[in-house]
Structures are given as C-alpha cells and as structure tokens.
Scaffold this motif. Structure first.
Motif, PDB file in Angstrom:
ATOM      1  N   SER A 248       0.831  -1.203   0.000  1.00 16.09           N
ATOM      2  CA  SER A 248       0.000   0.000   0.000  1.00 16.09           C
ATOM      3  C   SER A 248       0.862   1.248   0.000  1.00 16.09           C
ATOM      4  N   SER A 249       0.288   2.331  -0.519  1.00 12.15           N
ATOM      5  CA  SER A 249       1.012   3.607  -0.530  1.00 12.15           C
ATOM      6  C   SER A 249       1.253   4.121   0.878  1.00 12.15           C
ATOM      7  N   ALA A 250       0.434   3.660   1.842  1.00 10.78           N
ATOM      8  CA  ALA A 250       0.574   4.125   3.228  1.00 10.78           C
ATOM      9  C   ALA A 250       1.793   3.523   3.920  1.00 10.78           C
ATOM     10  N   PHE A 251       2.374   2.479   3.312  1.00 13.68           N
ATOM     11  CA  PHE A 251       3.452   1.724   3.970  1.00 13.68           C
ATOM     12  C   PHE A 251       4.626   2.627   4.368  1.00 13.68           C
ATOM     13  N   LYS A 252       5.068   3.477   3.428  1.00  5.84           N
ATOM     14  CA  LYS A 252       6.255   4.287   3.679  1.00  5.84           C
ATOM     15  C   LYS A 252       5.931   5.645   4.301  1.00  5.84           C
ATOM     16  N   GLU A 253       4.717   6.116   4.083  1.00  5.56           N
ATOM     17  CA  GLU A 253       4.431   7.502   4.474  1.00  5.56           C
ATOM     18  C   GLU A 253       4.023   7.662   5.934  1.00  5.56           C
ATOM     19  N   LEU A 254       3.665   6.558   6.607  1.00  2.00           N
ATOM     20  CA  LEU A 254       3.169   6.682   7.978  1.00  2.00           C
ATOM     21  C   LEU A 254       4.203   6.271   9.014  1.00  2.00           C
ATOM     22  N   ASP A 255       4.125   6.907  10.184  1.00  2.00           N
ATOM     23  CA  ASP A 255       4.941   6.519  11.337  1.00  2.00           C
ATOM     24  C   ASP A 255       4.140   5.457  12.096  1.00  2.00           C
ATOM     25  N   TRP A 256       4.536   4.208  11.947  1.00  5.43           N
ATOM     26  CA  TRP A 256       3.721   3.113  12.476  1.00  5.43           C
ATOM     27  C   TRP A 256       3.696   3.048  13.988  1.00  5.43           C
ATOM     28  N   ARG A 257       4.713   3.603  14.617  1.00  4.45           N
ATOM     29  CA  ARG A 257       4.688   3.680  16.086  1.00  4.45           C
ATOM     30  C   ARG A 257       3.566   4.605  16.542  1.00  4.45           C
ATOM     31  N   GLU A 258       3.401   5.700  15.798  1.00  5.39           N
ATOM     32  CA  GLU A 258       2.316   6.644  16.114  1.00  5.39           C
ATOM     33  C   GLU A 258       0.948   6.015  15.825  1.00  5.39           C
ATOM     34  N   VAL A 259       0.881   5.230  14.746  1.00  7.81           N
ATOM     35  CA  VAL A 259      -0.378   4.543  14.427  1.00  7.81           C
ATOM     36  C   VAL A 259      -0.742   3.573  15.550  1.00  7.81           C
ATOM     37  N   LEU A 260       0.253   2.842  16.070  1.00  5.78           N
ATOM     38  CA  LEU A 260       0.004   1.906  17.169  1.00  5.78           C
ATOM     39  C   LEU A 260      -0.501   2.649  18.408  1.00  5.78           C
ATOM     40  N   LYS A 261       0.118   3.780  18.695  1.00  7.42           N
ATOM     41  CA  LYS A 261      -0.328   4.578  19.851  1.00  7.42           C
ATOM     42  C   LYS A 261      -1.786   5.014  19.684  1.00  7.42           C
ATOM     43  N   ALA A 262      -2.105   5.468  18.466  1.00  8.42           N
ATOM     44  CA  ALA A 262      -3.468   5.934  18.201  1.00  8.42           C
ATOM     45  C   ALA A 262      -4.461   4.778  18.282  1.00  8.42           C
ATOM     46  N   TRP A 263      -4.073   3.619  17.771  1.00  4.73           N
ATOM     47  CA  TRP A 263      -4.957   2.448  17.818  1.00  4.73           C
ATOM     48  C   TRP A 263      -5.214   2.022  19.272  1.00  4.73           C
ATOM     49  N   CYS A 264      -4.162   2.018  20.062  1.00  8.59           N
ATOM     50  CA  CYS A 264      -4.306   1.665  21.486  1.00  8.59           C
ATOM     51  C   CYS A 264      -5.208   2.661  22.214  1.00  8.59           C
ATOM     52  N   ALA A 265      -5.097   3.932  21.830  1.00  8.78           N
ATOM     53  CA  ALA A 265      -5.909   4.975  22.479  1.00  8.78           C
ATOM     54  C   ALA A 265      -7.393   4.794  22.181  1.00  8.78           C
ATOM     55  N   SER A 266      -7.718   4.074  21.084  1.00 14.06           N
ATOM     56  CA  SER A 266      -9.127   3.853  20.741  1.00 14.06           C
ATOM     57  C   SER A 266      -9.725   2.648  21.480  1.00 14.06           C
ATOM     58  N   MET A 267      -8.891   1.929  22.238  1.00  6.71           N
ATOM     59  CA  MET A 267      -9.364   0.740  22.958  1.00  6.71           C
ATOM     60  C   MET A 267     -10.122   1.131  24.232  1.00  6.71           C
ATOM     61  N   PRO A 268     -10.987   0.240  24.745  1.00 14.98           N
ATOM     62  CA  PRO A 268     -11.660   0.521  26.015  1.00 14.98           C
ATOM     63  C   PRO A 268     -10.653   0.814  27.129  1.00 14.98           C
TER      64      PRO A 268
END
Length: 427
Positions: A248-268
């Motif tokens: 995917s085009s998102a592979f190189k453009e995103l900071d995956w550590r930040e994505v993980l943080k954001a995903w965790c923040a959406s958890m209960p």
C-alpha cells in the motif's frame, strides 16, 4: 595450534541462534555432526515478535523435546478471536492428526534462549557475543569455507572454518549479501511494531486479531493495510501490536509507532492500553515473506528462516517456518555428509531449495496473491464485513491463513487448500 584450529573448526557453522539457527544446530548435533552456533548477542535477549505461537510452531517445539508445560512458563491458547466489520468471531484451532489443537505464548527474550540451550544439550557448540563479518571463500571455486568474526566484549578477531555454513542471521542477512544473494523486490515485505501493557486481559486464552486497522488521527478516518493483535502473556501484561504490508502507498508515508499509539488509544479504557501502563518501548521489525531471497542454497551456504524469506505472507508468522526450514536444512546436510564424493554432496545439497519449494512454494504463491488483494483497504473492509458473518467460511479461512491442514485424509477444507497449493506455481 592444532587444538585451536579444531576448536574453531566444525562440520557445519550456523550463523544466528534465533529459532531457525538453533533448530538447525539441534538437529545437526543430534545426528552426530560437529556444529558451531554463532550468536552476535548474549542471552537472554529481546526480539520484536507477537509472542503468539500457532499449532505449527507448537509441533516443532514438541519435536525438539522442549518442556511446554505451564509450570515451565508456557501459556496455552485455544484458537483465534477475529474482530472486524462490526463482528466478533471466536475460532478454535482445528482438530487435526498432523498438529496439536492448541497454540502457545512465550516472550521472545527467553524463547530463543530455550531453543539455543536445547541445541547445546544436543551437542552444538554455542558462541555468544560473536559478531560474524565476511565469509571465508575458496579462491578457486568461490565456495564459502568459514567466516571471520569478532568474539566477546574485547572483539577478539577469530576465523571459524567449516565446509558448510547456514545463514540464520535474519532479515538483513549480511552473510547472504556478502555471498551475492540480495532481496527480491517482487516479494511482499511486512513490518511488525509492538509493545507491552500491564492489563487485566493478560490471561486471555485466545489470540486476538483485529482485521480492520483504522488511522483516526486525521480529519477523515483511514483504513490501513494490515491487522492488529492482542496476545495475553499470562504474566500481567498484553503484547499489543500491528502487522503492516508493503502493498500500500501508506506503507512508507506513515509513522507506524504513532499509528500503534493511536490504535491503542481507541481501545476501552479498562483494558489498560494507556501510556502509563506501557512496560516497554514500541519496537519494530521487518517481516521478509514468500522466499524473498533465493537461491536457498549456493556455494556451501544454506539460508533458513528470515534469511531466506520464509515468513508466511498470509499471516506474518515466522517462527514455525524458521524452525521447519531449520529441520529441513539439517536433514539435507546430514544426507549430503554421508555422500562419498564432493560432486555427490553438491547434488544432495541442491535438493534443499527443491524441498522448500515443494513444501511451501505453491502456498506462498497463493499468499502473494492474497497480499495484493488486501493491500486495497476497500477489499479488506468488505472481506471483514461479509466474511465474519459466515462461520464456516471463516473456519476455512483460519485453516488457510494459518496453514493448518492434514496432508492426507483431511476434510473437504483440507483437500481444497492442499489442492490449491499443489496447482499454484512454486516460484
């Protein structure tokens, strides 16, 4: 001098004491060969991993005589819980003649050491803090005949000699590169990022996979290629991470550590996946898939595990295939060592890539097609929404993704998956 030479000489050198290297060394030593196992770090040591083991990996541990009891620190899991498309489906591992019906969880910081010590018990000679550099090559044939290394904290130069060398040195595989074996760009690559949280969910007896990975940090929510996981460790913590594909085009453009943080923040909130409960920093690692480095044997060098791109493109699983390829490599080497002439030994060794392709080639080809499909977030979304409402279809998918079928005498699902793998090109 002769004593020093024999100390640094062996029948086979294995570079890297991860699951692939230690398994190779174990089976070689068990067969009576003199094996040097060279590991650049000292045990225990950390590696980026989901820490969840499927029944495929469990079978390999049992075969090596590892004590996988709860008393020995292993946590069993019953299957996979899949979440996506507003659905939640809990699937038990299939009941098969070929594999156990349970998986395991174990932290990599002592999982690898357990395997390395088992190889030692079988007779392998383990050198820790041994950084391997350039290969030693025969000037006439170009064959590898050993490796130069630096040993201990003092980085003492030393040369190890053997007629065969196994590269089990991971995704970057400097040894393979030094022998002219480069990564294939036409094969999928993944990235895993993970961390640990103190959590009440630590004793979950199902591995949990989230098929929809949402990036909700911008003005518009975006569905990303890949999946999230939550694995209870049984020790008061959860391993929480993401697996992302390069399709995917998102592979190189995103900071995956930040994505993980954001995903965790959406958890209960009561799950505890918050910054103050994080017990380790977020770490990432590459997942080399579907034979992304070939040939798996050339000029005295065999590639096992991540060095040969053995990660399953369907699910990002690497440990089972690392261990299986190690066992296959050891079997081939043992047979080759019994041949009478160099030409006959070479003939036997060239069988190694053929066995790998026969074993995994068709299945990995299917996996590459799957990776291209789910690289499109729309496809992933539809698959999650529609597929999870059909438990029979999802049981088939679980068998397919986890590569868990009986090769003979299985059910209709097994026969379909085995048939597809058989007819797919073994590239």
């Amino acid at each position: 001098m002769t004593e020093l030479l024999s100390e640094h000489s062996a029948d086979v050198i294995v570079v890297g004491a991860g699951p692939a290297g230690s398994t190779t060394a174990y089976y070689l030593a068990k067969a009576g060969l003199d094996v040097l196992l060279l590991e650049k770090t000292a045990f225990p040591r950390e590696k980026v991993c989901g820490d969840g083991l499927t029944p495929r990996a469990t079978k390999q541990l049992v075969a090596m005589g590892i004590d996988i009891s709860e008393e020995a620190g292993w946590l069993r899991n019953k299957g996979l819980r899949i979440i996506g498309g507003g659905q939640r489906l809990q699937l038990d591992w299939p009941e098969l003649a070929s594999y156990p019906d349970y998986g395991l969880v174990r932290k990599r910081d002592d999982f690898d050491e357990t395997l390395a010590r088992q190889a030692q018990k079988a007779g392998a000679r383990l050198y820790e803090r041994c950084t391997v550099g350039e290969p030693v090559r025969d000037a006439r044939t170009g064959h590898i005949t050993g490796v130069h290394a630096k040993l201990g904290e003092e980085k003492t130069p030393v040369t190890f000699h053997a007629p065969l060398v196994v590269a089990a040195d991971g995704n970057s595989s400097r040894l393979s590169l030094a022998m002219g074996l480069h990564r294939r760009e036409d094969r999928p690559m993944g990235v895993a990022v993970r961390t640990y949280f103190t959590s009440p969910r630590h004793d979950d007896d199902y591995l949990e996979s989230w098929l929809e990975l949402w990036d909700r940090r911008g003005a518009q929510d975006r569905l990303l290629p890949g999946y999230g996981w939550i694995f209870g460790m049984g020790d008061g913590t959860s391993n929480v991470g993401l697996g992302i594909l390069n399709s995917s085009s998102a592979f190189k453009e995103l900071d995956w550590r930040e994505v993980l943080k954001a995903w965790c923040a959406s958890m209960p909130e009561d799950w505890g996946y918050t910054p103050e409960n994080m017990t380790q920093p977020i770490r990432g690692a590459a997942l080399p898939m579907a034979f992304n480095r070939q040939p798996h044997y050339t000029k005295g060098l065999l590639l096992v595990g991540d060095a040969g791109g053995l990660v399953n493109p369907f699910n990002g699983e690497g440990i089972a295939y690392a261990m299986e390829s190690g066992q296959i490599a050891a079997d081939v080497i043992v047979q080759a060592q019994a041949r009478a002439t160099p030409a006959q030994r070479e003939l036997a060794l060239h069988n190694y890539p053929k066995v790998l392709k026969e074993t995994y080639g068709g299945y990995y080809t299917l996996g590459r097609a799957f990776v291209k499909l789910i690289g499109n977030p729309k496809v992933m979304k539809i698959a999650a929404q529609r597929g999870l409402t059909h438990p029979v279809l999802m049981r088939f998918t679980l068998k397919m993704l986890a590569n868990l079928t009986d090769p003979t005498g299985g059910d209709a699902m097994d026969r379909i998956i085995n048939g597809l793998s058989k007819v797919a090109p073994k590239a």
